[in-house]
Structures are given as C-alpha cells and as structure tokens.
Design an enzyme around this catalytic site. Structure first.
Site, PDB file in Angstrom:
ATOM      1  N   ASP A  92       0.880  -0.806   0.117  1.00 57.67           N
ATOM      2  CA  ASP A  92       0.004  -0.024   0.007  1.00 57.67           C
ATOM      3  C   ASP A  92       0.676   1.135  -0.137  1.00 57.67           C
ATOM      4  O   ASP A  92       0.386   1.289   1.164  1.00 57.67           O
ATOM      5  CB  ASP A  92      -0.945  -0.018   0.943  1.00 57.67           C
ATOM      6  CG  ASP A  92      -1.989  -1.140   1.099  1.00 57.67           C
ATOM      7  OD1 ASP A  92      -1.667  -1.529   0.469  1.00 57.67           O
ATOM      8  OD2 ASP A  92      -3.164  -0.462   1.094  1.00 57.67           O
ATOM      9  N   HIS A 135       3.458   4.753   8.805  1.00 57.82           N
ATOM     10  CA  HIS A 135       3.776   3.422   8.956  1.00 57.82           C
ATOM     11  C   HIS A 135       5.090   2.486   8.409  1.00 57.82           C
ATOM     12  O   HIS A 135       4.987   1.590   8.598  1.00 57.82           O
ATOM     13  CB  HIS A 135       2.446   3.152   7.264  1.00 57.82           C
ATOM     14  CG  HIS A 135       1.560   3.848   7.696  1.00 57.82           C
ATOM     15  ND1 HIS A 135       0.230   2.724   9.091  1.00 57.82           N
ATOM     16  CD2 HIS A 135       0.601   3.924   7.369  1.00 57.82           C
ATOM     17  CE1 HIS A 135      -0.382   2.722   9.244  1.00 57.82           C
ATOM     18  NE2 HIS A 135      -0.728   3.927   7.850  1.00 57.82           N
ATOM     19  N   HIS A 174      -5.729   5.515  11.264  1.00 58.78           N
ATOM     20  CA  HIS A 174      -4.463   3.825  11.243  1.00 58.78           C
ATOM     21  C   HIS A 174      -3.721   3.585  12.240  1.00 58.78           C
ATOM     22  O   HIS A 174      -3.429   4.904  12.594  1.00 58.78           O
ATOM     23  CB  HIS A 174      -3.783   3.893   9.717  1.00 58.78           C
ATOM     24  CG  HIS A 174      -4.961   4.119   8.676  1.00 58.78           C
ATOM     25  ND1 HIS A 174      -4.604   5.292   7.752  1.00 58.78           N
ATOM     26  CD2 HIS A 174      -5.399   3.223   7.448  1.00 58.78           C
ATOM     27  CE1 HIS A 174      -6.021   5.397   7.002  1.00 58.78           C
ATOM     28  NE2 HIS A 174      -6.698   3.651   6.637  1.00 58.78           N
TER      29      HIS A 174
HETATM   30  C1  LIG Z   1      -0.839   8.061   6.590  1.00 60.86           C
HETATM   31  C2  LIG Z   1      -1.962   7.152   6.650  1.00 60.86           C
HETATM   32  O1  LIG Z   1      -2.206   6.089   8.094  1.00 60.86           O
HETATM   33  O2  LIG Z   1      -2.940   7.881   6.610  1.00 60.86           O
HETATM   34  C3  LIG Z   1      -1.606   6.153   5.486  1.00 60.86           C
HETATM   35  C4  LIG Z   1      -3.154   4.866   5.150  1.00 60.86           C
HETATM   36  C5  LIG Z   1      -2.799   3.875   3.933  1.00 60.86           C
HETATM   37  C6  LIG Z   1      -3.846   3.204   4.397  1.00 60.86           C
HETATM   38  C7  LIG Z   1      -3.526   2.185   3.148  1.00 60.86           C
HETATM   39  N1  LIG Z   1      -4.244   1.106   2.385  1.00 60.86           N
HETATM   40  C8  LIG Z   1      -5.409   2.371   1.703  1.00 60.86           C
HETATM   41  C9  LIG Z   1      -6.342   0.679   1.154  1.00 60.86           C
HETATM   42  C10 LIG Z   1      -7.558   1.983   0.385  1.00 60.86           C
HETATM   43  N2  LIG Z   1      -8.473   1.565   0.671  1.00 60.86           N
HETATM   44 ZN   LIG Z   2      -4.283   6.734   7.925  1.00 61.68          ZN
END
Ligand SMILES: CC(O)(O)CCCCCNCCCN
Ligand SMILES: [Zn+2]
Length: 667
Positions: A92, A135, A174
């Site tokens: 991702d 992340h 997240h």
């Molecule tokens: C900085 C942050 O925490 O916002 C990055 C989030 C990454 C999300 C990865 N998955 C995305 C799935 C799309 N539906």
């Molecule tokens: Zn996020």
C-alpha cells in the site's frame, strides 16, 4: 511565543504514476488544499514561517536501516518499470523519482519543528508534509509512508535536545505500526494511537494493533492502543478516550515534548476512516494537549483524504495552536457501546502500569464481550449489504463556526488599592444596575462598610459577564471581599439572566447550596470535605481525602469527572471559584484554568478572595493563555484514594453519560 508553520510546495511534486486502487487517494492536492485554506483564512500569516530542510542520512538512520536507505536512494534514477518493481516489495505504498527528495523534506520538516519548539523560538507548531510517516518501519515502506517522520523527530529530540520523555499522540485513523515497533521497548517514548480496527478486519490488519499490545520489557505500559471496532465514531467517543485514557496517562508520564501524528482521516467524510467526528473536534484534541510539556507541541501531518474535511481540520488545529477561542461542541451524544467496550479493555490492561488508572474496572466479563462479538458478527452480515449504500452516501456536516478573538483577552475587577497584573484590562466602568438589582445586592450579607464598594464590585462583575456574553472580553478574574457572597450574587442575580447554563467549579470547601435543580447551573465542588449526600444531578461534591493539594487525586477528578461533565453540560459561562484556604497548588490551578478554556468559548470568570491576591500572578498568566508549568508531582504519585472517585463516577454515570467507561452489563 508564536506558532510555527512548515510547508513547501516541493512536497506536492510527486504522485502515483500507475494504476493502484489502494494508493490513488494519496494525491498532491492534500497538501496544497490544506495550505491554501490556511492562507485563505489568514491563519498562515499569523504563524512563524519556518522553512523545511532535508533530513540527513544520520538523522534518517536514527530509525531506518542502512540497507533500506540505500535502496530508497536509488529510486530517483529508476525507470518506471524499476520503480514498480521496487514498490512491489512493500504494501500500500508507491514510489516516484521525486519521492525520496520529498521524504527527506518531510522528515526534515519535523526536525525543524522540533528545533523551533525545543529552543523556545516558538511555543508550538505544525508541519504540513507528504509523504506521511507513521507506517514506515526500520527497513520497509508502508501505507504511503517512506521515512517515519515523527519517530525520527522523537529520537532527534532526545539526542539533540536532551528530551527525557516524549509523548506521541497518533489521532490518525490508521495504526502507526511503524511508530509502535520503533518504541515498544522504550519507556522514554509513550506512543498513543487510536485506529479503525474492526477486530483486525481493517488495514493494516495486525494482531499487535489491538489494545493488549502495551509495549515490551521496560517499555511495558508505554504503548497504548485504542481499537475502534466499528465505524461511525463521533466527537463524544473521541473525547471520552482523551478524558478517560490518554490525558490521565499523559499527565502521569509528564512529557518534555508532545509530538502529534496529526492524521485527519479520523474526521467525517474521509473514505478511509468512515468516522463521524466533525473537524472542530481537532480544536479540542489539540487544546487538551497544550498544557502538557509546558505547551511544547509539534503536530506533523499524516493522513486525511477528504480534501474538504482535511482542510477544515487543519485550520481548526492551527487556530487552536495560535490560542484562539475554542468552538462549542454542540450536542454531544453518549459514547457508543463499541467505544465503551474498547475504553474498558484499554483501561483494564493499562491500569497495572499507570497508578492514575489503578481503580479502573476489570475488562468486560467474557460473556458480555462474547455477546458483543456475536452481535458484531450479526451486524457484519447486515453491514455487508449496507456497505455499498454507506459508501455511496456523501457525508455532509456544518462548516465549523467562526472562532473570533475578543478585543480584550482578559479583564480584572479589583479593589481600588489592588494592583492590576500585566496584560489584564482593569474594569472600572460599572453598569448602572438599577434599583432592583442594587437592592438584591444590598440584601446580600454585605457588611455595611463593604456596602459601597460591594455594589461597585458587583456592578463591575455584571459588566464583565455581559462583555463576555457579547465576546468583547474573553475571560476575567475578580478579587472580592467575600467570595461566597459573590458566588451567590453571580449565580443568583447576574449569571442566570445573562447566560443559559453556568458551570460553577468550586475549589475548596464552602456551603454552595443553591437551587440547582433546574439545570441552569451545574456545580462541581472539589474539596477535602466529605459530603455524604449527593444533592441532585446538578450539584456534585468531589471529595479528595488528602485535600486539594493532592495532585494525583485532583487530576483524576479533573479528567474523570470535571471535563466529561463539562463537555456534556456545554455551559455558556464557566465560573471558577477559589475558596480561601483551598490548598490547591499554583501549577494545578493554572492547569485547571488552561483546561477549562475548552468550555464556553473560553469565557471563564475566576472569583478569588481579596486576601488570596498572591495567586493573582499565576491566575493572570493562565487566563492570558500562557501554558501551565508541568505537574512534576505526578512523577512520583502517592498512593491515592482514586477508588472513591471511581465509585462516584460509576454512581453518576446514570445521569451523565460522558462519565461512562464500561459497557453497561445490562445490554
Ligand atoms: C498516513 C495514513 O495512515 O493515512 C496512510 C494510510 C494507508 C492506507 C493503506 N490502505 C489503503 C486502502 C485503500 N482503501
Ligand atoms: Zn491514516
């Protein structure tokens, strides 16, 4: 001292070069839209502009491995095919010829912010950066992140500025697993994160994102995870977790520096979070952290993918860092059952590490939580179908209300012979109160001698309250000959017809026996006096057995009772009364004034006895918005009697839903 703002359009100069549904939301406009909103609202002009810089190899190596850095260093020269190939080893995330440069700027921006705050050039600040960081791991990119900006900043603050304890608050939706891995065995860095989890069904789908990951070895207790097992969390859920988990622990940790992984995908409208908290919640989350570490707070942008709510949330955060009045959070609801379950689980695992949580209830009994899991599974089946409807429906929310700074920040009502502290505007003009009010005041227990200036004092008080109502004045302090009489006069005669709800916070013992049944006033009295009976829903005597000088007990009362009550009651005015001989410490008193600014758009009226004038300095400093000094006493907490406070909270939560911290075993 001012607020730093770090931004450079260079960090907009990379984007996704191929098709990848998981990454398409991370677009350059996230940064430009946020900055343009700060410019449009005039907020950027009020900040101290600090340029970013590239983080050096050595600084990046504070967190990342050499082989990882060597690999990323090659990306600027890669062909499109090589970039795709290189990206495939991670999840991702995407690479671009310019992302290495931007990632060094993002990390360097966080370091510039730490330098500006730790050297006292500014009080606090915000860095608008991309790529985000929380992340990314020692040897891996993940979730749009290349270098872990905030983790590098924490290590840097310790190494270069000698910070001993760093608090990282991650309000992105997240889980910042990269930060957790970096510090999980490190007791000098406390990592707090809430995140959409849905019992491991949501990305990054890690078992170690759950509440029982508390840190390892000497780091046990210094990792606090709050999983959201359902979407749709609201302002009340977020505030409950701050009051009942993060803030008590953060105050006991007593950090030298607060870093915020400021992701705004936890706001309403965001496609990732699917939560319902409104952008103005970030004004309060920021405010609640601003009296820690002497106000040294660095917010670094992480996520946020709905450009409208992102821009509003960024503005709410920066405006609070600048010290502007807070917006009133309208109609808070009860924390939802799922949030209460998470809250109870977190408190029950963390209580063995934090004395301030010592009396937290046990985790939900297995049958209650099993029932909830079964219920959740049933919900899930139903939710599958609802999923597409929900994702279709566009969320709408009101534009955050304007937050106007009053012409006069702080005013004072003083006896003629008392000196007016710097920065305060002395109120001399007094409104003609008219015969009725004057006669009522004369009937008060005013000794004849005091009578003359008694009326003058009260007419000035009336003027002060009226000018707060019209927002001509932010807050104020009054030195009066007889505090008890003044309180009676304000709440009976002045306050009631001027504002709809008055929150009276009384520190110290005194008979405050006013008819409060009608809810026009909520009285919370914190004292050493043990009041056996409870006088109805709107009079809450909080007894600290060791008196108001007991900082641990006082902080527990503030976060466990006073703040949740205040948010639920939503007053139009806060009357903070300092009874003579209360014994409350100056630091605690300043912290209390700082925290109470979150209510009534900052309209706080402090009442003190004339002979208590020694406390005028700290009071004026807090009213003017200077951060309160850290409460060092919390570092070595005395065995407290928090049990009584917990029992009181449990008893009151029937009337006051923001006091809940456990799932009602009934459902
Ligand atoms: C900085 C942050 O925490 O916002 C990055 C989030 C990454 C999300 C990865 N998955 C995305 C799935 C799309 N539906
Ligand atoms: Zn996020």
């Amino acid at each position: 001292m001012g607020t730093a703002l770090i931004y450079d359009e260079e960090m907009t100069k990379y984007k996704l070069l191929w098709v990848d549904p998981a990454c398409k939301i991370e677009v350059p406009e996230r940064l430009s839209v946020s900055y343009e909103a700060l410019v449009r609202t005039g907020l950027s002009d009020r900040c101290v502009s600090v340029p970013p810089r590239e983080a050096s190899d050595a600084e990046i190596l504070l967190v990342h491995s050499e082989e990882y850095l060597e690999g990323v260093k090659k990306t600027p020269h890669m062909t499109l095919e090589d970039l795709k190939e290189f990206t495939l080893q991670y999840g991702d995330v995407y690479f671009h010829p310019n992302i290495y440069h931007c990632a060094k700027l993002a990390a360097g921006s966080a370091l510039q912010l730490v330098d500006s705050v730790m050297t006292g050039k500014v009080r606090n600040g915000m860095a608008l950066v991309r790529p985000p960081g929380h992340h990314s791991m020692r040897s891996a990119a993940s979730g749009f992140c290349v270098f872990n900006n905030v983790a590098i900043a924490a290590r840097y603050a310790k190494q270069k500025h000698g910070a001993e304890r760093v608090l990282i608050v991650d309000w992105d939706i997240h889980h910042g697993q990269g930060v957790q891995y970096c510090f999980e065995d490190d007791p000098s860095v406390l990592y707090f994160s809430w995140h959409r989890y849905e019992r491991q069904k949501f990305w990054p789908n890690l078992r170690e994102s759950d509440y029982d990951s508390v840190g390892k070895g000497s780091g046990a207790g210094f990792n606090v995870n709050v999983p959201w097992n359902e979407v749709g969390m609201e302002n009340s859920d977020y505030l409950s977790v701050f009051c009942h988990v993060l803030l008590p622990v953060a105050y006991e940790f007593c950090p030298d520096l607060v870093l915020v992984c400021a992701g705004f995908d936890s706001a309403i409208g965001d496609p990732e979070g699917e939560m319902c908290a409104t952008p103005d919640i970030f004004a309060h989350l920021t405010h609640l952290l601003m009296n820690l570490a002497g106000g040294k707070l660095c917010a670094v942008l992480e996520g946020g993918y709905n450009l409208t709510s992102l821009a509003q949330s960024v503005c709410q955060t920066v405006q609070t860092l600048l010290g502007d009045p807070l917006p009133q959070l309208a109609n808070l609801r009860s924390p939802c059952e799922s949030a209460l379950e998470s809250l109870q689980c977190v408190r029950s695992v963390q209580r063995r590490y934090w004395s301030i949580l010592k009396h937290a209830a046990d985790s939900a009994t297995t049958d209650v939580s099993n029932k909830r899991i079964k219920l959740a599974k049933a919900e899930e089946e139903k939710a599958e179908t609802a999923e597409d409807e929900r994702s279709q429906e566009e969320k709408v929310w009101p534009e955050p209300a304007e937050r106007l700074r009053p012409p006069v920040c702080s005013a004072s009502v003083l006896p003629d012979d008392a000196a007016c502290p710097d920065g305060l505007k002395r109120l001399v003009s007094s409104k003609d109160l008219g015969p009725l009010l004057v006669s009522r005041i004369r009937n008060r227990s005013m000794e004849d001698a005091g009578d003359a200036d008694g009326v003058a004092t009260f007419s000035r008080l009336y003027t002060l309250i009226e000018k707060m109502r019209t927002n001509e004045i932010g807050n104020g302090v009054a030195l009066v000959p007889d505090v008890a009489a003044a309180v009676e006069c304000v709440v009976q005669d002045l306050g009631s017809d001027l504002v709809s709800r008055v929150l009276v916070v009384c520190v110290g013992k005194e008979e405050l026996n006013y008819a409060t049944a009608d809810g026009k006033m909520l009285v919370v009295q914190i004292s050493g006096e043990d009041k056996e009976e409870q006088k109805g829903k709107y009079y809450i005597p909080v007894c600290l057995k060791k008196g108001c000088g007991d900082t641990v007990g006082f902080i527990q009362a503030v976060f466990g009772l006073l703040l949740p009550l205040g948010y639920e009651y939503d007053p139009g005015l806060v009357l903070l009364v300092r009874m003579p001989g209360s014994g409350v410490g100056d630091c605690m008193w300043q912290q209390l004034i700082g925290l109470l600014k979150g209510f009534a758009k900052g309209h706080t009226l402090v009442l003190m006895q004339t002979n208590d004038g020694a406390c005028m300095g700290p009071t004026a400093s807090a009213l003017l918005g200077h951060p309160a000094p850290p409460l060092q006493e919390l570092l070595t907490p005395l065995p407290d009697d928090g049990g009584a406070l917990e029992r009181m909270r449990e008893r009151l939560q029937a009337d006051w839903k923001m006091l809940q911290t456990t799932v009602s075993s009934g459902n």
